[in-house]
Every structure is written in C-alpha cells, then in structure tokens.
Design an enzyme around this catalytic site. Sequence first.
Site, PDB file in Angstrom:
ATOM      1  N   HIS A 267       0.879  -1.196   0.000  1.00 62.15           N
ATOM      2  CA  HIS A 267       0.000   0.000   0.000  1.00 62.15           C
ATOM      3  C   HIS A 267       0.903   1.229   0.000  1.00 62.15           C
ATOM      4  CE1 HIS A 267      -3.488   2.388   0.559  1.00 62.15           C
ATOM      5  NE2 HIS A 267      -3.796   2.116   1.813  1.00 62.15           N
ATOM      6  N   HIS A 308      -1.939  -2.395  -9.534  1.00 60.22           N
ATOM      7  CA  HIS A 308      -2.942  -1.802  -8.652  1.00 60.22           C
ATOM      8  C   HIS A 308      -4.171  -2.690  -8.654  1.00 60.22           C
ATOM      9  CE1 HIS A 308      -5.671   1.158  -6.911  1.00 60.22           C
ATOM     10  NE2 HIS A 308      -4.589   1.744  -6.472  1.00 60.22           N
ATOM     11  N   ASP A 365       2.762   5.662  -6.608  1.00 61.73           N
ATOM     12  CA  ASP A 365       4.005   5.657  -5.838  1.00 61.73           C
ATOM     13  C   ASP A 365       5.263   5.559  -6.685  1.00 61.73           C
ATOM     14  OD1 ASP A 365       3.026   5.978  -3.289  1.00 61.73           O
ATOM     15  OD2 ASP A 365       2.503   3.858  -3.105  1.00 61.73           O
TER      16      ASP A 365
END
Length: 430
Positions: A267, A308, A365
């Site tokens: 995450h 994802h 990210d």
Amino acid sequence: MADKPVIISDENSGKQLELPVVRGTAGEPTLSIKSLPKELGYFTYDPGFTATASCSSAITFIDGGQGILRHRGYPIEQLAKQSSFLEVAYLLLKGDLPKASEYAEFERDITYHTMVHEKLNTFISGFHYDAHPMAMMAGAVGSLAAFYHDRLDMNDPEHRMLAAKRMIAKMPTIAAACYRHHMGWPSAYPKNRLSYTERFLDMMFSVPAEDYEVSEVAARAFDLLFICHADHEQNASTSTVRLVGSTGANPYAAVSAGISALWGPAHGGANEAVLNMLEEIGDVSKVPQFIQRAKDRNDPFRLMGFGHRVYKNYDPRASIIREAAHEVLADLGTSDPLMDLAMELEQIALKDEYFVEKRLYPNVDFYSGIIYKALGIPTSMFTVMFAIARTVGWVSHWLEHCENPTPIGRPRQVYTGPAERDYVALKDRG
Ligand code: ACO
C-alpha cells in the site's frame, strides 16, 4: 430504466432468489446479497474483497479500466492543475468546492489548529531516535484522543467536524516533530502566516542557527503531491478507518489504524520501497535482470510502484506525478539518475508481455519518491508524506460513515480448522 434483479437458483435446495441490482451514479452494477444467508443459508466468499463493495460513498469515483479518478465529480487532472490541497480537502470533507468566504474560514480553522499540546512532544521524545517515523506517527496520532477528549462526542456533528479539522491541521506538525526527534533537532512550531505546505516544510527543515526560506518550488510540489494522495475511495487504509469507525471508536484511534495499514509495502509503503528498489538496481544495465526477477513466480520480488487492485490502465496520478518530477528537477536545476532509471524501467515493463497481459502499470508511488528525494525528504519519511495527505480522505470517509452508518464491520469466514474433538488431559497425550 431500473435494472432487473438477478435470479439465482440453488440446485441443492431447489429454491430461487432474486437479488436486486444496486447502481450508483457511475460505475459497475452491484448485486445486493444481504438476503442470501437468510433466504438460502449461504454466505459469500471473497478473500481480499476483490469483488465486494463494503459501503456506498459519494466522495471518490475510480474507473480502473479507463484510468479515471474523480473527487466529488471533479477529474483529478483538473484538481491537480487548478486547485490547492486545502481546497481539495474542503471538497472531500464537505462535498462541494468552497466559495471564497467559505475557503477563507476553512483555511483559518485549519491554520489555528496546527499546534499540538506540548506534552505530545514529550510523548514523541520518548521514542528511540531511530524509530521508524510511521511507528511514531501511529502512536502519536492514536494518543491524540488522550489530549483532545474534551469534544469527542461522535453523535455531535460539530464535534465530528472539529476532530476532522484537528487531524488535518495537526498531522504535518506531528510528522515534522517525528522527523526532528530523529534528527535530534529542537521542536519547531507552526507559523500561521505560511500556507499549509510552506508551514510543513518550515517545521521540517528550519533550524535555530539559520534563517530558513521555504522554496516556492518545494511548496508547490508538495501541494500537488498531497492533492494526488488525498483520497482513493475504499483502499486498504481507508477501509481500515471505516471499519474501526464502525465500532464507534474515536476518530484518532481510527486514523491511527489507517496509518498502520498504509505503512505496508503493498500500500503506501510502496513509495519508500520504490526508492530502495531503484537504488538496489543502481544502473540501467541491470533493469532487465530485475524485470526477470519480477516475472519469476518463485522469486518474491515485485516491481514496486507497479500494479494496482483497481487500475488496469495507467494510474492517472502516476502521469501527473511523472510530469511533476520532470518539472521539479528542472526547476531545481538538478538531475537524478534514479529518474532515468525509473523511466527506463517503465518503458521496458510497459512493453513486456508479462506486464501487458496482467495489465500492470505504474501507480501513484512510482515517481513520487523521486520528487520527495529531490526536495530533501529522507526515504523513511516518504510514507509519512502520504499519511499527511491521506488523512483528508480518511476523515472524509469517517465523517460520511458517521452521517450514514453501516452496521459494525464484521466479515464472515470459511472455517478450515479441525472438526469438533474432545479435550485430552496433558498426562494422556502420548
Ligand atoms: N510486479 C510483478 N508482478 C506483479 C506485480 C508487480 N508489481 N503486481 C502484481 N503482479 C502480478 C502478481 O504476481 C499476480 O500474478 P499471477 O496472476 O500470476 O499470480 C498478478 O500480477 C495479479 O496480482 P495480485 O497481487 O493478485 O493483484 P492485487 O490486486 O491483489 O495486488 C498490488 C495489487 C498489491 C498493488 C500489487 O500489484 C503489488 O504488490 N504491487 C507492488 C506494490 C505497490 O506498488 N503497491 C502500491 C499500490 S498503490 C497504493 O496502495 C498507494
């Protein structure tokens, strides 16, 4: 026209059941299965909630197939370009963009709640200097309920909004305090004349010995990154906050649990893991070797910042942040070999059959750490940056849940342990 219900037939019992189709304002049709246990005696099995909507929500919409993200209807691209983090915070919390007077009041409220009780600094200084800042954050934020229990009646909308604003306001102060404790620097207090991100940077980097002027490039970059991280519907940490909130626990406890959930490398911890991975790869020539490892089922290595649960297309936040990374490096007049490495990695992965077939694209990210690094944020603080921004999403979802509560979150299970057996006394166990 309303959808017809879906009829399921159970050949074991010979019964049929009509399941209503629930539709939101956008997104896939969803089957309501609430009547299933009572009518047919079945629960549903969905480990990791890959096919389950846990609530209805009016805050954020994602179309993972098309790479769409909207907050309260507004596309993330427009918010990133035209809005500010505090305005997005208002939008997420309250449902609409503020008028000028509403924004001024909101900004003033947030500004005047940025200080933390002095004893909280004592609490933070109790940690060992090399504690991971996410561990300190989870502890410090959880402890806020002990400091601010004066107005914590969850049935009172004013108390709820106050707690939400307190959290948005205090999170940067706590994050900077954790960093300064690690550095061994004296406390820095929030300066009201600065904007949200300027104030945070000032608390992070100012030292008593020198004048510190916040860089405009840095403040703007943080504002953009915070917008991109502000909310993402029912992700693991937000679902955690909602679950804890569903027990009636106070919001500081719920957000502290959210911080812990965010910390995991699958995450929010991925931004730290991406930088560590890029440093480990070290050179463009080694990219194919790491791509090979990511594809090897027997190797636990994964390409961090790729893939994802919801996006099966380019994460729109990754495009925004990649562009911003180029701009920040150019504005600072520097370059970073890790940026070249990241782009090469992306290019190779996007053409590779494995990544194409599994629809694995860079996520939010993948490039954020490159900006944080360029702006002097240490790798161990990357996920803390994410937590500051995501606090807005967490408290917005917590408020939404309080206003329209679902029953306590309590999933079921498929039990796979031993069948009933009799206790055997210790002396008789062979
Ligand atoms: N590198 C290599 N292979 C991958 C990757 C990756 N980054 N991500 C997924 N896969 C593969 C899996 O091995 C799996 O292969 P299989 O079908 O042969 O078993 C397939 O793609 C599907 O992956 P799942 O793990 O089942 O997908 P899930 O939706 O559960 O996981 C997740 C999504 C956790 C984000 C995953 O893609 C991942 O671990 N990525 C790396 C960590 C990361 O960047 N996390 C940040 C996510 S964004 C955020 O939370 C802010």
